[in-house]
Structure formats: structure tokens, C-alpha cells
Design a protein around this motif. Structure first.
Motif, short mmCIF file in Angstrom:
data_model
loop_
_atom_site.label_atom_id
_atom_site.label_comp_id
_atom_site.label_asym_id
_atom_site.label_seq_id
_atom_site.Cartn_x
_atom_site.Cartn_y
_atom_site.Cartn_z
N ASP A 18 0.86 -1.18 0.00
CA ASP A 18 0.00 0.00 0.00
C ASP A 18 0.89 1.23 0.00
O ASP A 18 1.63 1.47 0.94
CB ASP A 18 -0.89 -0.02 1.24
CG ASP A 18 -1.91 1.10 1.23
OD1 ASP A 18 -2.03 1.80 0.20
OD2 ASP A 18 -2.59 1.27 2.25
N ARG A 20 -0.24 4.39 -0.33
CA ARG A 20 -0.95 5.60 0.06
C ARG A 20 -0.20 6.28 1.20
O ARG A 20 0.45 5.63 2.01
CB ARG A 20 -2.37 5.28 0.50
CG ARG A 20 -3.28 4.90 -0.67
CD ARG A 20 -4.64 4.59 -0.19
NE ARG A 20 -4.56 3.30 0.52
CZ ARG A 20 -5.58 2.71 1.10
NH1 ARG A 20 -6.76 3.27 1.09
NH2 ARG A 20 -5.44 1.56 1.70
N THR A 22 0.78 7.84 4.69
CA THR A 22 0.41 7.43 6.03
C THR A 22 0.19 8.62 6.95
O THR A 22 -0.12 8.45 8.11
CB THR A 22 1.50 6.52 6.63
OG1 THR A 22 2.73 7.22 6.62
CG2 THR A 22 1.62 5.24 5.85
N ALA A 24 -1.55 11.32 8.91
CA ALA A 24 -2.90 11.56 9.39
C ALA A 24 -2.89 12.91 10.10
O ALA A 24 -2.17 13.10 11.08
CB ALA A 24 -3.34 10.46 10.35
N ASP A 33 -5.90 21.07 1.19
CA ASP A 33 -7.03 20.32 0.67
C ASP A 33 -6.98 20.41 -0.85
O ASP A 33 -7.26 21.46 -1.43
CB ASP A 33 -8.33 20.91 1.22
CG ASP A 33 -9.57 20.19 0.72
OD1 ASP A 33 -9.44 19.24 -0.07
OD2 ASP A 33 -10.67 20.59 1.12
N ASN A 52 -16.71 10.97 8.58
CA ASN A 52 -15.43 10.57 7.99
C ASN A 52 -14.69 11.77 7.42
O ASN A 52 -13.82 11.61 6.58
CB ASN A 52 -15.65 9.51 6.92
CG ASN A 52 -16.44 10.03 5.74
OD1 ASN A 52 -17.12 11.03 5.83
ND2 ASN A 52 -16.37 9.32 4.63
N LEU A 68 -12.17 15.48 2.96
CA LEU A 68 -11.88 14.05 3.12
C LEU A 68 -10.39 13.83 3.29
O LEU A 68 -9.57 14.55 2.72
CB LEU A 68 -12.37 13.28 1.89
CG LEU A 68 -13.87 13.26 1.67
CD1 LEU A 68 -14.20 12.59 0.34
CD2 LEU A 68 -14.56 12.53 2.81
N ARG A 69 -10.02 12.82 4.03
CA ARG A 69 -8.61 12.50 4.30
C ARG A 69 -7.82 12.29 3.01
O ARG A 69 -6.69 12.72 2.89
CB ARG A 69 -8.53 11.27 5.21
CG ARG A 69 -7.19 10.57 5.27
CD ARG A 69 -6.11 11.48 5.82
NE ARG A 69 -4.82 10.96 5.52
CZ ARG A 69 -4.04 11.37 4.51
NH1 ARG A 69 -4.44 12.30 3.69
NH2 ARG A 69 -2.85 10.87 4.32
N ASP A 70 -8.43 11.64 2.03
CA ASP A 70 -7.72 11.35 0.78
C ASP A 70 -7.34 12.61 0.02
O ASP A 70 -6.47 12.57 -0.85
CB ASP A 70 -8.57 10.46 -0.12
CG ASP A 70 -8.70 9.04 0.42
OD1 ASP A 70 -7.88 8.66 1.28
OD2 ASP A 70 -9.61 8.32 -0.01
N HIS A 71 -7.97 13.74 0.33
CA HIS A 71 -7.67 14.99 -0.36
C HIS A 71 -6.68 15.87 0.40
O HIS A 71 -6.29 16.92 -0.08
CB HIS A 71 -8.95 15.78 -0.61
CG HIS A 71 -9.93 15.06 -1.48
ND1 HIS A 71 -11.24 15.41 -1.56
CD2 HIS A 71 -9.78 14.00 -2.32
CE1 HIS A 71 -11.86 14.61 -2.40
NE2 HIS A 71 -10.99 13.73 -2.86
N ALA A 73 -3.09 16.83 2.35
CA ALA A 73 -1.65 16.60 2.33
C ALA A 73 -1.01 17.58 3.31
O ALA A 73 -1.53 18.68 3.50
CB ALA A 73 -1.08 16.83 0.93
#
Length: 103
Positions: A18, A20, A22, A24, A33, A52, A68-71, A73
Motif C-alpha cells: 500500500d 498511500r 500514512t 494523518a 485540501d 469521515n 476528506l482525508r484522501d484529499h 496533504a
């Protein structure tokens, strides 16, 4: 080509590691964002709201927005060329006065 496969090529998609990020975000972190194309301070975590999404607020204050977390950095002060933003904005030679005393 030799026709042999490397270990990574031989792995199936399910076996690939993975990759992706890490990172957080934590409350108080500065995050970018990518979906909103904005940077803000993390003011609420998903566990705070029972959802979420994170909530970010502009650095100087203002209305928070969900992200969202995926967006998200981590935000750094480095420009793409490795300079800090204030350095990247400087004219060549910086702001030191010229020989005749003009900045």
C-alpha cells in the motif's frame, strides 16, 4: 530483454504494498485540501464529529470547510524548487540595496 520478471513485476495487484500516504492530520496541523485547492488549519477530526471528514479553517480565521482525508496533504513551506516561499518571491539578488543604494 532477458524475459525474466522482477519480484515487483511478479506480484499481483492484491500483493502490492500500500503506497498511500500514512500522514494523518492532527488538530492544529496545517493541511492542503487538494479538492478545494485551499490550505487551512485542521480544527476538527473525524472522531470529533462522528463522520469521515476533517474540518479545516483558513489560517487567519474564517468559515471552516469539510475535507476528506484522501484529499489532504501536509502543508510545507518549501516551494517546488526547494526554496521557502519568501525566498522564491524575492527578486534575483534578494532585497539588498544595489551599489547606488536602491533596493
Amino acid at each position: 530483454m532477458t524475459g525474466s520478471r522482477t519480484h515487483q513485476q511478479a506480484l499481483t495487484t492484491a500483493e502490492l504494498p500500500d503506497l498511500r500516504p500514512t500522514w494523518a492530520p492532527l488538530r492544529g496541523d496545517l493541511a492542503h485540501d487538494g479538492a478545494a485547492r485551499r490550505t487551512g488549519v485542521v480544527v476538527a477530526l473525524p472522531e470529533d464529529t462522528g463522520t469521515n471528514v476533517y474540518h479545516l479553517c483558513p489560517e487567519g480565521g474564517g468559515d471552516p470547510w469539510p475535507a476528506l482525508r484522501d484529499h489532504l496533504a501536509p502543508r510545507t513551506d518549501d516551494a517546488e524548487d526547494g526554496l521557502f516561499f519568501d525566498e522564491a518571491a524575492m527578486p534575483p539578488g534578494g532585497f539588498a540595496p544595489d551599489e547606488d543604494g536602491t533596493p
